[in-house]
Design a protein around this motif. Sequence first.
Motif, PDB file in Angstrom:
ATOM      1  N   THR A  38      21.819   2.334 -55.221  1.00 46.48           N
ATOM      2  CA  THR A  38      21.454   2.984 -56.478  1.00 46.48           C
ATOM      3  C   THR A  38      22.532   3.977 -56.904  1.00 46.48           C
ATOM      4  N   ALA A  39      23.030   4.776 -55.968  1.00 44.55           N
ATOM      5  CA  ALA A  39      24.078   5.756 -56.277  1.00 44.55           C
ATOM      6  C   ALA A  39      25.367   5.069 -56.717  1.00 44.55           C
ATOM      7  N   ILE A  40      25.729   3.983 -56.049  1.00 39.52           N
ATOM      8  CA  ILE A  40      26.945   3.251 -56.406  1.00 39.52           C
ATOM      9  C   ILE A  40      26.832   2.700 -57.820  1.00 39.52           C
ATOM     10  N   ARG A  41      25.696   2.093 -58.123  1.00 40.73           N
ATOM     11  CA  ARG A  41      25.504   1.551 -59.481  1.00 40.73           C
ATOM     12  C   ARG A  41      25.468   2.664 -60.532  1.00 40.73           C
ATOM     13  N   ALA A  42      24.819   3.781 -60.211  1.00 46.67           N
ATOM     14  CA  ALA A  42      24.765   4.905 -61.155  1.00 46.67           C
ATOM     15  C   ALA A  42      26.158   5.488 -61.416  1.00 46.67           C
ATOM     16  N   ALA A  43      27.062   5.304 -60.466  1.00 44.59           N
ATOM     17  CA  ALA A  43      28.431   5.800 -60.623  1.00 44.59           C
ATOM     18  C   ALA A  43      29.297   4.827 -61.415  1.00 44.59           C
ATOM     19  N   GLY A  44      28.708   3.739 -61.913  1.00 43.06           N
ATOM     20  CA  GLY A  44      29.422   2.823 -62.789  1.00 43.06           C
ATOM     21  C   GLY A  44      29.932   1.555 -62.149  1.00 43.06           C
ATOM     22  N   VAL A  45      29.518   1.272 -60.920  1.00 41.56           N
ATOM     23  CA  VAL A  45      29.966   0.056 -60.249  1.00 41.56           C
ATOM     24  C   VAL A  45      29.071  -1.112 -60.671  1.00 41.56           C
ATOM     25  N   HIS A  46      29.695  -2.207 -61.109  1.00 37.42           N
ATOM     26  CA  HIS A  46      28.961  -3.409 -61.493  1.00 37.42           C
ATOM     27  C   HIS A  46      28.933  -4.425 -60.368  1.00 37.42           C
ATOM     28  N   GLY A  47      29.913  -4.382 -59.473  1.00 40.55           N
ATOM     29  CA  GLY A  47      29.963  -5.293 -58.337  1.00 40.55           C
ATOM     30  C   GLY A  47      30.962  -4.791 -57.306  1.00 40.55           C
ATOM     31  N   TRP A  48      30.672  -5.080 -56.034  1.00 41.25           N
ATOM     32  CA  TRP A  48      31.571  -4.676 -54.939  1.00 41.25           C
ATOM     33  C   TRP A  48      31.488  -5.754 -53.868  1.00 41.25           C
ATOM     34  N   TRP A  49      32.615  -6.379 -53.581  1.00 45.49           N
ATOM     35  CA  TRP A  49      32.687  -7.434 -52.587  1.00 45.49           C
ATOM     36  C   TRP A  49      33.658  -7.015 -51.494  1.00 45.49           C
ATOM     37  N   ILE A  50      33.346  -7.383 -50.265  1.00 48.79           N
ATOM     38  CA  ILE A  50      34.227  -7.080 -49.127  1.00 48.79           C
ATOM     39  C   ILE A  50      34.431  -8.360 -48.329  1.00 48.79           C
ATOM     40  N   TRP A  51      35.700  -8.669 -48.059  1.00 47.87           N
ATOM     41  CA  TRP A  51      36.058  -9.768 -47.175  1.00 47.87           C
ATOM     42  C   TRP A  51      36.705  -9.161 -45.947  1.00 47.87           C
ATOM     43  N   ARG A  52      36.510  -9.798 -44.791  1.00 48.38           N
ATOM     44  CA  ARG A  52      37.106  -9.291 -43.553  1.00 48.38           C
ATOM     45  C   ARG A  52      37.913 -10.390 -42.891  1.00 48.38           C
ATOM     46  N   ASP A  53      39.130 -10.038 -42.473  1.00 45.94           N
ATOM     47  CA  ASP A  53      39.990 -10.919 -41.688  1.00 45.94           C
ATOM     48  C   ASP A  53      40.356 -10.127 -40.443  1.00 45.94           C
TER      49      ASP A  53
END
Length: 111
Positions: A31-46
């Motif tokens: 909720t905090a991330i979205r309220a701060a203006g984030v529409h999407g966040w993806w993480i890939w790991r290698d």
Amino acid sequence: MQRIALHTRLRPGSESEYDDVHASIPAELATAIRAAGVHGWWIWRDGPDLFHLVEVEDYQRMRHALREHPANVAWQARMAPLLDVPDDYSGTDSGLPLVWALPAERDGAIR
């Protein structure tokens, strides 16, 4: 809208724990991330390397909004032991520089 690419690195041996912790993030953090203006966040790991793609209205404003937010402070404290360099949200980074992109095709033309 900005697309920001980030690279972070895990401490050796913490890959599995990192994956487990990210299986479900706290609702108040999302909720905090979205309220701060984030529409999407993806993480890939290698292995220990993490690559993030963040779609956000204003990256610097998001970082400032989350710096002292209780849900993010708690999350960063949880992540700190797993990361090679913990993020304290005090920097003015702007992510990785874009080197090249293949634009999306629209109506058969590349734009």
